[in-house]
Motif scaffolding. Structure first.
Motif, PDB file in Angstrom:
ATOM      1  N   MET A  58       0.828  -1.214   0.000  1.00 16.88           N
ATOM      2  CA  MET A  58       0.000   0.000   0.000  1.00 16.88           C
ATOM      3  C   MET A  58       0.853   1.251   0.000  1.00 16.88           C
ATOM      4  O   MET A  58       0.551   2.229  -0.684  1.00 16.88           O
ATOM      5  CB  MET A  58      -0.939  -0.012   1.216  1.00 16.88           C
ATOM      6  CG  MET A  58      -2.110  -0.949   1.074  1.00 16.88           C
ATOM      7  SD  MET A  58      -3.342  -0.733   2.385  1.00 16.88           S
ATOM      8  CE  MET A  58      -2.418  -1.306   3.803  1.00 16.88           C
ATOM      9  N   MET A  59       1.932   1.218   0.760  1.00 18.78           N
ATOM     10  CA  MET A  59       2.814   2.377   0.805  1.00 18.78           C
ATOM     11  C   MET A  59       3.464   2.615  -0.550  1.00 18.78           C
ATOM     12  O   MET A  59       3.511   3.742  -1.054  1.00 18.78           O
ATOM     13  CB  MET A  59       3.869   2.174   1.884  1.00 18.78           C
ATOM     14  CG  MET A  59       4.744   3.395   2.180  1.00 18.78           C
ATOM     15  SD  MET A  59       6.202   3.465   1.117  1.00 18.78           S
ATOM     16  CE  MET A  59       7.138   2.082   1.795  1.00 18.78           C
ATOM     17  N   LEU A  60       3.941   1.545  -1.206  1.00 16.03           N
ATOM     18  CA  LEU A  60       4.599   1.682  -2.511  1.00 16.03           C
ATOM     19  C   LEU A  60       3.602   2.107  -3.593  1.00 16.03           C
ATOM     20  O   LEU A  60       3.913   2.973  -4.431  1.00 16.03           O
ATOM     21  CB  LEU A  60       5.266   0.361  -2.894  1.00 16.03           C
ATOM     22  CG  LEU A  60       6.436  -0.081  -1.992  1.00 16.03           C
ATOM     23  CD1 LEU A  60       6.950  -1.449  -2.425  1.00 16.03           C
ATOM     24  CD2 LEU A  60       7.560   0.943  -2.021  1.00 16.03           C
ATOM     25  N   LEU A  61       2.423   1.509  -3.582  1.00 14.56           N
ATOM     26  CA  LEU A  61       1.413   1.858  -4.585  1.00 14.56           C
ATOM     27  C   LEU A  61       0.922   3.292  -4.401  1.00 14.56           C
ATOM     28  O   LEU A  61       0.711   4.017  -5.392  1.00 14.56           O
ATOM     29  CB  LEU A  61       0.234   0.884  -4.502  1.00 14.56           C
ATOM     30  CG  LEU A  61       0.509  -0.551  -4.971  1.00 14.56           C
ATOM     31  CD1 LEU A  61      -0.676  -1.450  -4.650  1.00 14.56           C
ATOM     32  CD2 LEU A  61       0.808  -0.564  -6.470  1.00 14.56           C
ATOM     33  N   ALA A  63       2.645   5.714  -3.117  1.00 11.74           N
ATOM     34  CA  ALA A  63       3.744   6.587  -3.546  1.00 11.74           C
ATOM     35  C   ALA A  63       3.780   6.687  -5.064  1.00 11.74           C
ATOM     36  O   ALA A  63       4.006   7.773  -5.626  1.00 11.74           O
ATOM     37  CB  ALA A  63       5.067   6.062  -3.007  1.00 11.74           C
ATOM     38  N   ALA A  64       3.556   5.564  -5.748  1.00 11.18           N
ATOM     39  CA  ALA A  64       3.558   5.569  -7.211  1.00 11.18           C
ATOM     40  C   ALA A  64       2.433   6.423  -7.772  1.00 11.18           C
ATOM     41  O   ALA A  64       2.566   7.006  -8.861  1.00 11.18           O
ATOM     42  CB  ALA A  64       3.450   4.136  -7.733  1.00 11.18           C
ATOM     43  N   GLU A  65       1.331   6.518  -7.058  1.00  6.05           N
ATOM     44  CA  GLU A  65       0.181   7.301  -7.514  1.00  6.05           C
ATOM     45  C   GLU A  65       0.188   8.724  -6.976  1.00  6.05           C
ATOM     46  O   GLU A  65      -0.762   9.473  -7.194  1.00  6.05           O
ATOM     47  CB  GLU A  65      -1.119   6.613  -7.088  1.00  6.05           C
ATOM     48  CG  GLU A  65      -1.336   5.256  -7.740  1.00  6.05           C
ATOM     49  CD  GLU A  65      -2.592   4.566  -7.230  1.00  6.05           C
ATOM     50  OE1 GLU A  65      -3.591   4.541  -7.967  1.00  6.05           O
ATOM     51  OE2 GLU A  65      -2.578   4.086  -6.074  1.00  6.05           O
ATOM     52  N   GLY A  66       1.230   9.085  -6.238  1.00  6.27           N
ATOM     53  CA  GLY A  66       1.286  10.420  -5.657  1.00  6.27           C
ATOM     54  C   GLY A  66       0.348  10.599  -4.484  1.00  6.27           C
ATOM     55  O   GLY A  66      -0.045  11.728  -4.164  1.00  6.27           O
ATOM     56  N   LEU A  67       0.029   9.498  -3.817  1.00  8.23           N
ATOM     57  CA  LEU A  67      -0.922   9.556  -2.711  1.00  8.23           C
ATOM     58  C   LEU A  67      -0.275   9.220  -1.362  1.00  8.23           C
ATOM     59  O   LEU A  67      -0.974   9.146  -0.356  1.00  8.23           O
ATOM     60  CB  LEU A  67      -2.084   8.586  -2.959  1.00  8.23           C
ATOM     61  CG  LEU A  67      -2.971   8.904  -4.170  1.00  8.23           C
ATOM     62  CD1 LEU A  67      -3.945   7.767  -4.432  1.00  8.23           C
ATOM     63  CD2 LEU A  67      -3.713  10.220  -3.966  1.00  8.23           C
ATOM     64  N   ALA A  68       1.044   8.992  -1.344  1.00  5.47           N
ATOM     65  CA  ALA A  68       1.707   8.779  -0.065  1.00  5.47           C
ATOM     66  C   ALA A  68       1.572  10.050   0.774  1.00  5.47           C
ATOM     67  O   ALA A  68       1.176  10.013   1.939  1.00  5.47           O
ATOM     68  CB  ALA A  68       3.167   8.420  -0.265  1.00  5.47           C
TER      69      ALA A  68
END
Length: 398
Positions: A58-61, A63-68
């Motif tokens: 969830m953290m990596l995904l 971050a990839a979507e700019g939602l971290a």
């Protein structure tokens, strides 16, 4: 009929093993991935796997979507206290707590036999009750049902977020409409069901503990109203509260994480949530201590009977003392007369009258309440302005 403790040795202990937490499909899966080895449970590795399966993707995904760290607080995964506490604190503790809880409950169950608290004619039934409890705890069907309920729980959580009035990292706004993010998809398909499964699995085992103690309380028991533990020899049951302290801590930590979102970001005060906190703590106390209440009728019956039995015995001793010292009977006529026996009987009568019919100690209740409230302490600190905290620290240092 319930009576005083009788001497004698227990049969070969049927409670030498009580593997309520060591069985079922999840346990076998942990054995296959070598989290569990013969005589060893690698709990740290189990918690690490849980993080790698749930939180890290969830953290990596996100971050990839700019939602971290997104455009708003609700669209920022790393700013979501409740979700991060759920997977960084609650889920690992749920896994850690199984071994400790299982060991303590096993010791409590053994005590029934080691202290000869089960009447001889009820020992076969006692062994059967234990066997049934273990069988249910290892049931593959029950675990599959728990998995199904976990996904139903996740679906309910998805519907709640779907109709949430504001945009979140799970359902960000894309081209004017809400779209399930990749991190949100992983949350509802993997992360949340894992958390829900562990929670429901704990509740299932607590239910089995309720069932076990209720059935034991109906067996023929050897209750000793004059026992020095003040609970007829059943005071050891109070130790069961400490077996569930980690579960209680993990549960209240998650609640505290959810409140932190409102207190830190929305400006709420913890005082606004006092009834919620109080209700949760009372519920958890009843959930954990409730099974012990099944012994109240048997302990009450034994106490009431013992008051009359010991009272009659004490009267006979006193009458013998009166005959010896007031009517001039010789020692040879009544050699069993002894002031020490009367004094001992008086002490015994006091113990019987003070016997508690609830096998629960205040210290154990207090410890459980303290553990339950610890996660809320950081939120209590928000009631004190930061400048006052800094001034206090400066005074202490200087």
């Amino acid at each position: 009929m319930t009576g005083m403790s009788e001497p004698g040795q227990s049969d070969a202990s049927s409670s030498s093993e009580f593997p309520i937490f060591t069985g079922g499909p999840l346990y076998r899966l942990q054995q296959r991935i070598r989290v569990i080895r013969p005589g060893e449970r690698r709990l740290g590795l189990a918690a690490l796997y849980a993080l790698l399966v749930a939180w890290v993707p969830m953290m990596l995904l996100s971050a990839a979507e700019g939602l971290a760290i997104g455009p708003t607080r609700l669209e920022s995964f790393l700013m979501d206290f409740e979700v991060n506490v759920r997977f960084l604190v609650t889920v690992p503790i749920f896994l850690f707590a199984e071994a400790a809880c299982g060991d303590q409950l096993r010791s409590i169950v053994r005590q029934f036999e080691h202290a000869c608290l089960i009447a001889h004619e009820a020992r076969a039934r006692f062994a059967q009750v234990l066997s049934d409890t273990v069988r249910l705890s290892h049931s593959g069907r029950a675990e599959m049902a728990v998995i199904g309920l976990a996904y139903v729980h996740s679906l309910i959580a998805f519907v709640y977020v779907l109709y949430y009035p504001e945009t979140t990292w799970r359902l960000p706004l894309r081209d004017g409409r809400h779209v399930l993010s990749m991190a949100g998809g992983w949350y509802f398909l993997v992360g949340f069901p894992l958390y829900s499964f562990l929670l429901l699995r704990w509740l299932w085992r607590i239910t089995l503990w309720w069932r076990l103690l209720r059935q034991i309380s109906r067996l023929e028991l050897r209750i000793s109203p004059a026992h020095r533990d003040g609970a007829g020899g059943f005071g050891f049951l109070s130790e069961s509260l400490s077996a569930f302290t980690l579960f209680v801590f993990a549960t209240t930590a998650l609640t505290a994480g959810g409140m932190a979102d409102f207190i830190v970001y929305e400006g709420d005060s913890i005082a606004q949530h006092q009834w919620e906190i109080g209700g949760l703590v009372v519920f958890l106390l009843l959930l954990i201590a409730g099974p012990l209440l099944a012994f109240i009728p048997r302990l009450y019956e034994a106490k009431e009977s013992a008051v009359f039995q010991y009272g009659a015995l004490s009267s006979r001793h006193i009458q013998r003392i009166d005959r010896k010292w007031l009517t001039g009977h010789s020692l040879e006529e009544d050699p069993g007369v002894d002031f020490r026996a009367v004094a001992h009987m008086g002490t015994t009568m006091v113990a019987v009258r003070q016997m508690s019919v609830i096998p629960l100690y205040k210290d154990d209740v207090l410890k459980l309440l303290i553990v339950a409230l610890v996660p809320f302490l950081p939120l209590v600190a928000t009631l004190v302005p930061m400048d006052e905290v800094l001034n206090l620290l400066l005074k202490l240092v200087l």
